[in-house]
Design a protein around this motif. Structure first.
Motif, PDB file in Angstrom:
ATOM      1  N   GLU A  16      33.559  35.731  35.377  1.00 58.90           N
ATOM      2  CA  GLU A  16      33.470  34.422  36.029  1.00 58.90           C
ATOM      3  C   GLU A  16      34.372  34.348  37.254  1.00 58.90           C
ATOM      4  OE1 GLU A  16      31.358  31.880  35.624  1.00 58.90           O
ATOM      5  OE2 GLU A  16      30.347  33.205  34.207  1.00 58.90           O
ATOM      6  N   LEU A  17      35.570  34.908  37.160  1.00 62.19           N
ATOM      7  CA  LEU A  17      36.464  34.920  38.327  1.00 62.19           C
ATOM      8  C   LEU A  17      35.885  35.790  39.435  1.00 62.19           C
ATOM      9  CD1 LEU A  17      39.992  35.112  36.634  1.00 62.19           C
ATOM     10  CD2 LEU A  17      38.816  33.094  37.548  1.00 62.19           C
ATOM     11  N   ALA A  18      35.215  36.874  39.066  1.00 61.95           N
ATOM     12  CA  ALA A  18      34.588  37.744  40.068  1.00 61.95           C
ATOM     13  C   ALA A  18      33.433  37.031  40.758  1.00 61.95           C
ATOM     14  CB  ALA A  18      34.098  39.036  39.419  1.00 61.95           C
ATOM     15  N   ASN A  51      49.880  39.112  33.145  1.00 60.36           N
ATOM     16  CA  ASN A  51      51.033  40.018  33.039  1.00 60.36           C
ATOM     17  C   ASN A  51      50.686  41.438  33.475  1.00 60.36           C
ATOM     18  OD1 ASN A  51      52.601  37.914  32.097  1.00 60.36           O
ATOM     19  ND2 ASN A  51      52.337  38.464  29.945  1.00 60.36           N
ATOM     20  N   ALA A  52      49.450  41.846  33.269  1.00 64.10           N
ATOM     21  CA  ALA A  52      49.007  43.187  33.671  1.00 64.10           C
ATOM     22  C   ALA A  52      48.664  43.253  35.158  1.00 64.10           C
ATOM     23  CB  ALA A  52      47.801  43.607  32.842  1.00 64.10           C
ATOM     24  N   GLY A  53      48.651  42.106  35.828  1.00 66.07           N
ATOM     25  CA  GLY A  53      48.410  42.086  37.267  1.00 66.07           C
ATOM     26  C   GLY A  53      46.952  41.989  37.677  1.00 66.07           C
ATOM     27  N   TYR A  54      46.082  41.595  36.763  1.00 67.02           N
ATOM     28  CA  TYR A  54      44.661  41.484  37.097  1.00 67.02           C
ATOM     29  C   TYR A  54      44.262  40.094  37.582  1.00 67.02           C
ATOM     30  CZ  TYR A  54      44.277  46.055  35.022  1.00 67.02           C
ATOM     31  OH  TYR A  54      44.443  47.384  34.753  1.00 67.02           O
ATOM     32  N   VAL A  55      45.024  39.075  37.215  1.00 69.40           N
ATOM     33  CA  VAL A  55      44.759  37.716  37.690  1.00 69.40           C
ATOM     34  C   VAL A  55      46.059  37.086  38.171  1.00 69.40           C
ATOM     35  CG1 VAL A  55      42.762  37.322  36.176  1.00 69.40           C
ATOM     36  CG2 VAL A  55      45.019  36.645  35.408  1.00 69.40           C
ATOM     37  N   ARG A  56      45.899  36.104  39.047  1.00 69.58           N
ATOM     38  CA  ARG A  56      47.039  35.303  39.518  1.00 69.58           C
ATOM     39  C   ARG A  56      46.747  33.847  39.189  1.00 69.58           C
ATOM     40  NH1 ARG A  56      47.912  34.644  44.758  1.00 69.58           N
ATOM     41  NH2 ARG A  56      45.796  35.165  45.352  1.00 69.58           N
ATOM     42  N   SER A  57      47.792  33.118  38.848  1.00 70.74           N
ATOM     43  CA  SER A  57      47.624  31.690  38.583  1.00 70.74           C
ATOM     44  C   SER A  57      48.018  30.904  39.826  1.00 70.74           C
ATOM     45  CB  SER A  57      48.459  31.258  37.381  1.00 70.74           C
ATOM     46  OG  SER A  57      49.822  31.498  37.614  1.00 70.74           O
ATOM     47  N   ILE A  58      47.277  29.833  40.063  1.00 74.85           N
ATOM     48  CA  ILE A  58      47.543  28.926  41.171  1.00 74.85           C
ATOM     49  C   ILE A  58      47.850  27.563  40.559  1.00 74.85           C
ATOM     50  CG2 ILE A  58      46.632  27.902  43.300  1.00 74.85           C
ATOM     51  CD1 ILE A  58      46.688  30.979  43.427  1.00 74.85           C
ATOM     52  N   ARG A  59      49.010  27.027  40.860  1.00 74.20           N
ATOM     53  CA  ARG A  59      49.413  25.737  40.308  1.00 74.20           C
ATOM     54  C   ARG A  59      48.854  24.587  41.144  1.00 74.20           C
ATOM     55  NH1 ARG A  59      54.240  25.345  36.993  1.00 74.20           N
ATOM     56  NH2 ARG A  59      54.658  27.414  36.172  1.00 74.20           N
ATOM     57  N   ASP A  69      42.945  41.299  42.613  1.00 71.73           N
ATOM     58  CA  ASP A  69      42.419  42.414  43.393  1.00 71.73           C
ATOM     59  C   ASP A  69      40.923  42.191  43.583  1.00 71.73           C
ATOM     60  OD1 ASP A  69      42.216  44.833  44.716  1.00 71.73           O
ATOM     61  OD2 ASP A  69      42.929  46.062  43.044  1.00 71.73           O
ATOM     62  N   GLU A  70      40.311  43.031  44.362  1.00 64.98           N
ATOM     63  CA  GLU A  70      38.864  42.954  44.565  1.00 64.98           C
ATOM     64  C   GLU A  70      38.150  43.269  43.250  1.00 64.98           C
ATOM     65  OE1 GLU A  70      37.221  42.030  47.410  1.00 64.98           O
ATOM     66  OE2 GLU A  70      39.249  41.545  48.100  1.00 64.98           O
ATOM     67  N   PRO A  71      37.032  42.586  42.956  1.00 59.68           N
ATOM     68  CA  PRO A  71      36.316  42.837  41.699  1.00 59.68           C
ATOM     69  C   PRO A  71      35.853  44.289  41.538  1.00 59.68           C
ATOM     70  CG  PRO A  71      35.419  40.903  42.826  1.00 59.68           C
ATOM     71  CD  PRO A  71      36.423  41.518  43.737  1.00 59.68           C
ATOM     72  N   ILE A  80      39.598  45.874  28.730  1.00 56.73           N
ATOM     73  CA  ILE A  80      39.550  46.174  27.296  1.00 56.73           C
ATOM     74  C   ILE A  80      40.877  46.769  26.835  1.00 56.73           C
ATOM     75  CG2 ILE A  80      38.447  47.600  25.512  1.00 56.73           C
ATOM     76  CD1 ILE A  80      36.791  45.147  26.462  1.00 56.73           C
ATOM     77  N   ARG A  81      41.468  47.660  27.617  1.00 52.13           N
ATOM     78  CA  ARG A  81      42.750  48.264  27.226  1.00 52.13           C
ATOM     79  C   ARG A  81      43.861  47.224  27.154  1.00 52.13           C
ATOM     80  NH1 ARG A  81      40.508  52.135  30.507  1.00 52.13           N
ATOM     81  NH2 ARG A  81      40.075  54.101  29.464  1.00 52.13           N
ATOM     82  N   VAL A  82      43.884  46.281  28.097  1.00 52.93           N
ATOM     83  CA  VAL A  82      44.921  45.247  28.078  1.00 52.93           C
ATOM     84  C   VAL A  82      44.793  44.378  26.830  1.00 52.93           C
ATOM     85  CG1 VAL A  82      45.669  43.090  29.201  1.00 52.93           C
ATOM     86  CG2 VAL A  82      45.305  45.143  30.567  1.00 52.93           C
TER      87      VAL A  82
END
Length: 139
Positions: A16-18, A51-59, A69-71, A80-82
């Motif tokens: 969905e984010l992608a 925490n793994a660096g795949y998403v960022r939160s915006i307040r 990062d780019e999708p 899956i590993r995370v």
């Protein structure tokens, strides 16, 4: 190896984010409503992804989450590993007899190959329109 709802719903979040990449932040509430999932459960899954660096939160009032990062640079295997841990069809492969060990290793490698060569972008661009356009996974 069985993928639990953690892995499945984590992939749902990332897809969905992608799909909305470059459009600004997306709330977990919107994703939960779109897929009829528990927002509370998605909140538990987003933390390890952040925490793994795949998403960022915006307040803020119009905040939410965006891909870090780019999708096309994030694979299903990464997610899956995370959320699920190492990819392995059985525990203790090294303790198995040689013929069985080779089988489990071949299965593990085949699953890893599919997950590591399928990006979030691939999944976000997938369409259910027409059988000939369907994205096929072969193991």
């Amino acid at each position: 190896m069985k993928i639990s709802t953690k892995g499945r719903y984590g992939l749902t979040i990332m897809i969905e984010l992608a799909k909305r990449h470059g459009e600004g932040p997306t709330s977990l509430k919107a994703i939960a409503q779109t897929h009829d999932l528990s927002e509370h459960y998605l909140e538990q899954l987003i933390s390890p992804l952040r925490n793994a660096g795949y998403v960022r939160s915006i307040r803020g009032a119009y905040g939410g989450y965006v891909l870090a990062d780019e999708p096309g640079n994030i694979t299903a295997g990464d997610i899956i590993r995370v959320l699920e841990g190492p990819i392995s069809p059985v525990e203790g492969i090294e303790d198995e007899a040689q013929p069985q060990r080779e089988l489990w290793i071949r299965i593990r490698d085949a699953v890893k190959d599919v997950l590591d060569h399928t990006t979030i972008e691939d999944l976000a661009n997938h369409t259910n329109e027409g059988e000939s356009d369907a994205y096929m996974f072969y193991i």
